[in-house]
Design an enzyme around this catalytic site. Sequence first.
Site, PDB file in Angstrom:
ATOM      1  N   ALA A 138      -6.344  24.910  30.195  1.00  0.00           N
ATOM      2  CA  ALA A 138      -6.906  25.366  28.957  1.00  0.00           C
ATOM      3  C   ALA A 138      -6.466  24.977  27.608  1.00  0.00           C
ATOM      4  CB  ALA A 138      -6.787  26.986  29.201  1.00  0.00           C
ATOM      5  N   TYR A 139      -4.909  24.936  27.737  1.00  0.00           N
ATOM      6  CA  TYR A 139      -4.337  24.119  26.661  1.00  0.00           C
ATOM      7  C   TYR A 139      -4.582  22.874  26.168  1.00  0.00           C
ATOM      8  CZ  TYR A 139      -0.307  22.811  23.950  1.00  0.00           C
ATOM      9  OH  TYR A 139       0.645  22.257  22.927  1.00  0.00           O
TER      10      TYR A 139
END
Length: 260
Positions: A177-178
């Site tokens: 996600a990052y």
Amino acid sequence: MDKHSQQPVRLSADMVSGQSDSENECRERRNEIQKMESRILEKEENLDRKSDMLDKKMQSIDDAKAELEKNYKVKVLTIVADINAGADNEAVANMVVAETMKKFKRIDVLINNAQASASGVTLENHTTDQFNLAMYSGLYASFYYMKACYPYLKETQGSVINFASGAGLFGNYGQCAYAAAKEGIRGLSRVAATEWAKDNINVNVVCPLAWTAQLEKFANEYPDAFKANVKTPPIGHFGDSELEIGRVCVQLASPDFKFM
């Protein structure tokens, strides 16, 4: 006993123990209430922890504000705002920008640096909430603040500095996600640089490898992922957020770097 004898009587556990259906229902109800009370207590404890964290963050912000005003004789405005999946995010960003314009009358530089994520969690174990946390705090926040600041940056022919990461460039383990949020920010920045060049607004992306409190937390909580992902730069040390990364931003925001 002949063939006409009655079949053996089978006794249920409730009959043997002498318990009625009503008593069983009461017991099950008590268990449900106890579970509910436990969940409520857990939520209250989580809220208390979040409140303590917010208090600490606010104190840290207040301390930084006081230090900047004392050491550099500048005016500092601090505003608490949160871009998240459940907020009216465009209204939040517009409020922050409106308050900024009210105090300073102009905006010369926008720096999008905020980012939260569940680093260390593998893609197959990532939840939607964890993915949203990274997307909203990073990519969406950059989008909304860039939109809100655009008219004022156009007036001052200002600068935008967005922060991305090597996690997206290299596909770091446990940072889906990052990495997705940071790569989205890079794409958003390239488009803005193209579209806003006519307004003499320059847009740049910084991918720092700096030692921060968050990186230290990542190292402590996910040592295997940290070892697999984070390598010391050839210069032999991680960047200093203030002395090395911060000064890059100052230069990028200065008139001397308008061509970059």
